[in-house]
Design a protein around this motif. Sequence first.
Motif, PDB file in Angstrom:
ATOM      1  N   ARG A 192      80.270  23.614 -38.160  1.00 15.71           N
ATOM      2  CA  ARG A 192      80.535  22.431 -38.986  1.00 15.71           C
ATOM      3  C   ARG A 192      81.656  21.592 -38.397  1.00 15.71           C
ATOM      4  NH1 ARG A 192      80.597  26.390 -42.964  1.00 15.71           N
ATOM      5  NH2 ARG A 192      82.744  25.894 -43.566  1.00 15.71           N
TER       6      ARG A 192
ATOM      7  N   SER B 270      68.161  23.626 -36.611  1.00 11.45           N
ATOM      8  CA  SER B 270      67.886  25.059 -36.623  1.00 11.45           C
ATOM      9  C   SER B 270      67.797  25.641 -35.222  1.00 11.45           C
ATOM     10  CB  SER B 270      66.565  25.315 -37.365  1.00 11.45           C
ATOM     11  OG  SER B 270      66.178  26.662 -37.275  1.00 11.45           O
TER      12      SER B 270
ATOM     13  N   GLY C 118      68.369  27.442 -46.558  1.00  8.45           N
ATOM     14  CA  GLY C 118      68.132  26.037 -46.283  1.00  8.45           C
ATOM     15  C   GLY C 118      66.824  25.494 -46.814  1.00  8.45           C
TER      16      GLY C 118
ATOM     17  N   ASP D 239      76.035  24.334 -42.968  1.00  9.48           N
ATOM     18  CA  ASP D 239      75.889  25.432 -42.006  1.00  9.48           C
ATOM     19  C   ASP D 239      76.863  26.529 -42.410  1.00  9.48           C
ATOM     20  OD1 ASP D 239      76.320  27.028 -39.413  1.00  9.48           O
ATOM     21  OD2 ASP D 239      74.745  25.622 -38.818  1.00  9.48           O
TER      22      ASP D 239
ATOM     23  N   LYS E 201      69.069  23.443 -32.462  1.00  3.42           N
ATOM     24  CA  LYS E 201      70.501  23.464 -32.181  1.00  3.42           C
ATOM     25  C   LYS E 201      70.774  23.386 -30.680  1.00  3.42           C
ATOM     26  CE  LYS E 201      72.236  25.745 -36.329  1.00  3.42           C
ATOM     27  NZ  LYS E 201      72.999  26.875 -36.905  1.00  3.42           N
TER      28      LYS E 201
ATOM     29  N   ASP F 210      71.134  23.520 -42.089  1.00  4.02           N
ATOM     30  CA  ASP F 210      70.781  24.756 -41.394  1.00  4.02           C
ATOM     31  C   ASP F 210      69.769  25.507 -42.260  1.00  4.02           C
ATOM     32  OD1 ASP F 210      70.770  26.841 -39.577  1.00  4.02           O
ATOM     33  OD2 ASP F 210      72.574  27.778 -40.383  1.00  4.02           O
TER      34      ASP F 210
ATOM     35  N   SER G 293      68.981  29.185 -41.803  1.00  7.95           N
ATOM     36  CA  SER G 293      69.357  30.593 -41.987  1.00  7.95           C
ATOM     37  C   SER G 293      70.811  30.722 -42.420  1.00  7.95           C
ATOM     38  CB  SER G 293      69.117  31.373 -40.689  1.00  7.95           C
ATOM     39  OG  SER G 293      67.774  31.267 -40.280  1.00  7.95           O
TER      40      SER G 293
END
Length: 218
Positions: free
Chosen positions: A14, A83, A63, A8, A105, A54, A56
């Motif tokens: 993270r 995501s 990703g 990420d 997420k 991830d 983006s």
Amino acid sequence: MIRILLVDDHAVVRSGLRMLLNAKSGLTVVGDAADGDEAIRLAAELKPDVVLMDLSMPHGKDGLSATAELKKLLPDTNVLVLSMHDDDEYLFRAIHAGASGYVLKSAPHEELLSAIESVSTGSAYLYPTATKRLMNEYMERIKRGDNSDAYESLSEREKEVLAWIARGYSNKDIAENLIISVKTVETHKAHVMEKLGLRTRPDLVKYALKKGLLNFDS
């Protein structure tokens, strides 16, 4: 023990994931990366069981591309996409790139932990609303019937335009790559959607996935 690599671009994300996962018995975070390039390098070195990916990431490899490359390098490593995008287009592209699962997420911690455990055993995992949408779409396809010959009715140029659209390129980008006008791209796109009975870009992506037209090598 399930060994996990976090990917990420946000350090705080993270850090939070590391704390959450390391606190769960049977899970351990063996490394983290801020972009796709670093993820591939660390995965080759650490050989994790699961890569939490991830999509983006503005710097380096994104990703989707990282997932496709990582699965070629380490086919036994399972990728779980985490995501913010609750979108069929991202979902289908992630699956085609080789991801074993897709979680939002915004999902509860329990769902993320369950998804990690599922993909670590080789099973697939999709977040509940995505599963429901896919089932509804499948039932609708059965009701209306599919025209398996529709793709063959497309011209070679229309097939090219479909493939470029499905890979996420804008009409302008497609025009530049094929050396045609944007208006011509729009015309081809309209013909493709009419012939295939599709209505939106996500519909085109899903159709292209089924036909094996998506390519993340470039």
